[in-house]
Design an enzyme around this catalytic site. Structure first.
Site, short mmCIF file in Angstrom:
data_model
loop_
_atom_site.label_atom_id
_atom_site.label_comp_id
_atom_site.label_asym_id
_atom_site.label_seq_id
_atom_site.Cartn_x
_atom_site.Cartn_y
_atom_site.Cartn_z
N PRO A 297 0.82 -1.21 0.00
CA PRO A 297 0.00 0.00 0.00
C PRO A 297 0.86 1.26 0.00
CG PRO A 297 0.15 -0.89 2.21
CD PRO A 297 0.84 -1.87 1.30
N ARG A 299 -0.82 4.99 -1.34
CA ARG A 299 -1.79 6.07 -1.25
C ARG A 299 -2.66 5.96 0.00
NH1 ARG A 299 -4.09 8.61 -5.78
NH2 ARG A 299 -3.28 6.87 -7.04
N TYR A 339 -4.08 13.72 -14.04
CA TYR A 339 -5.12 12.70 -13.99
C TYR A 339 -6.53 13.27 -13.97
CZ TYR A 339 -1.20 9.87 -12.17
OH TYR A 339 -0.01 9.23 -11.99
N CYS A 366 2.71 28.96 -16.11
CA CYS A 366 2.26 29.39 -17.44
C CYS A 366 1.76 28.20 -18.26
CB CYS A 366 3.38 30.13 -18.16
SG CYS A 366 3.73 31.74 -17.42
N TYR A 394 1.75 11.37 -3.50
CA TYR A 394 2.03 11.89 -4.84
C TYR A 394 1.93 13.41 -4.90
CZ TYR A 394 1.35 6.96 -5.65
OH TYR A 394 1.45 5.60 -5.56
#
Length: 436
Positions: A297, A299, A339, A366, A394
């Site tokens: 695991p 996340r 994503y 930008c 992340y």
């Protein structure tokens, strides 16, 4: 100033849903209208460390790890934290101290892990291991290579033979299971680059059996990330069990099964399965197998244990859109741009009532893809501090210096105390390693 008025949005998280969202985050609470992270005021953290800043709750991280340990306590198991999620040494050390193993995908990640523990609890995944990577891992005496291609078997054997060291291997099987997640984080379909196909697996194991200095110890799969529907895990397990039985008929007996990671988390309104539900789905078949279980695991340990604090720098209402420009950007949190991830963005201070308008919350990079949240109904003023939740995973690990932006600091909070675990980069750090 012309404002677009607020209306109802399903991902409205900045005003109406703040209390609901925080109630789902361990150790995050509003106290007298101010967001506190494990007993520490987010406003004080922003004042002391500046913004943007990543802030993590150590107790939340460790509680999330322990949830896996408890759920699978009836099996011989090893929980290996996926280092790519957040590779800060303080995070790794905290997990190592309570018995975690580590899932790595690069030589650099292994080098980080070796700063806090030895290699014996490391499983090495990843599709592009070089001979140099393999030699480094063998010298570190890692637990196992999760092999992703037949040619990788040959390379590992050649390096192991040269070093006179036995390489423990597990083959990562691509079970062609639909994880029902974003295509960029789906890894278990036959169209993905990961693993050895289910159809080719037995021949790959037989090839490995003939190679010198290889010890076959396991079988592995990882079907994707942010999995809300856990049926894919069950389908993948069934396919691995088929292979395990077939391998026995060829005299190949395994020591462990590795089901990877990928359990989903709540960012806005998702309803992910709990670790206990995940365990209940798998345990009856795993007990019958009698093999040691590895899980990877990432996340689900880190995402909701951390936030990205950011300041509102500019409010720019237009006839078509209201833009709130904050000092965080896609350089610090690329998931929304990469994503189309929907992250919750909540106020750190709710003590003063504000007129609600609908804003796109964006950074100053930008690129038109530089947004953190779109169509958020909230009351904002320049100088407000916002918290982007789910940023423990992340966030920093995918941060970059695009537009020559120094990367933020990282802060660890633990039961009312807090400390800096990574310094904010300076302007000079941007060109420190360059040669004129």
């Amino acid at each position: 100033m012309t404002f677009r008025p607020a209306s109802h949005y399903i991902n409205d998280s900045l005003h109406i849903d703040a209390d609901i969202l925080v109630s789902a985050l361990p150790y995050f609470d509003y106290i007298d209208g101010v967001l506190h992270i494990d007993g520490v005021s987010s406003l004080e953290l922003a004042k002391q460390y500046g913004t943007p800043s990543y802030v993590y709750s150590q107790r939340a991280i460790l509680d999330n790890y322990q949830a896996y340990s408890r759920a699978f306590a009836s099996l011989d198991h090893q929980i290996c934290y996926a280092v790519k999620t957040n590779s800060n040494l303080a995070v790794l050390k905290s997990l190592a101290q309570i018995g975690a193993g580590f899932d790595i995908v690069s030589k650099g990640e292994l080098a980080r892990v070796l700063q806090v523990t030895d290699g014996k609890k490391v499983v090495y995944s990843g599709v592009g291991k070089t001979a140099d990577d393999i030699e480094y891992a063998l010298n570190a005496d890692i637990c196992c290579f999760n092999v992703e291609a037949v040619s990788e078997l040959d390379t590992i054997s050649q390096v192991a033979t040269r070093l006179n060291k036995t390489a423990r291997i597990s083959l990562r099987i691509n079970p062609d299971v639909d994880a029902k997640t974003h295509p960029y984080i789906s890894t278990g379909l036959k169209s993905n680059k990961f693993g050895i196909s289910h159809q080719a697996a037995v021949q790959a194991y037989l090839h490995a059996k003939q190679l010198p200095y290889l010890q076959i110890v396991g079988i592995d799969c990882h079907i994707g990330s942010q999995l809300i529907d856990i049926q894919g895990f069950s389908d993948a397990l069934d396919k691995l069990i088929e292979l395990i039985d077939e391998l026995k008929s060829h005299g190949i007996h395994l020591e462990h099964i590795d089901l990877g990671g990928g359990l989903g988390v709540r960012y806005i309104d998702e309803n992910p399965a709990s670790v206990d539900d995940f365990a209940k789905l798998l345990l009856p078949r795993l007990r019958k197998l009698g093999l040691k279980l590895y899980l990877e695991p990432g996340r689900s340990l880190l995402a909701n244990a951390g936030v990205l604090l950011s300041r509102v720098d500019v409010l720019k209402p237009t006839e078509f859109k209201n833009f709130a420009i904050i000092d965080a950007s896609m350089s610090e949190l690329i998931r929304p741009a990469l994503y189309e991830a929907v992250m919750a963005i909540i106020p750190t201070d709710t003590r003063n009532a504000r007129e609600i308008h609908t804003w796109d919350i964006v950074g100053s990079v930008c690129e038109s893809s530089d947004f953190l949240g779109k169509d958020r109904a909230c009351g904002l003023q320049v100088g407000d501090i916002l918290a982007i939740t789910g940023a423990g995973a992340y966030g920093f690990s995918m941060a970059c210096n695009y537009n020559s932006r120094p990367r933020p600091c990282e802060v660890m909070v633990d039961d009312g105390s807090h400390r800096l675990i990574r310094k904010r980069e300076s302007l000079a750090d941007l060109w420190r390693d360059e040669i004129i």
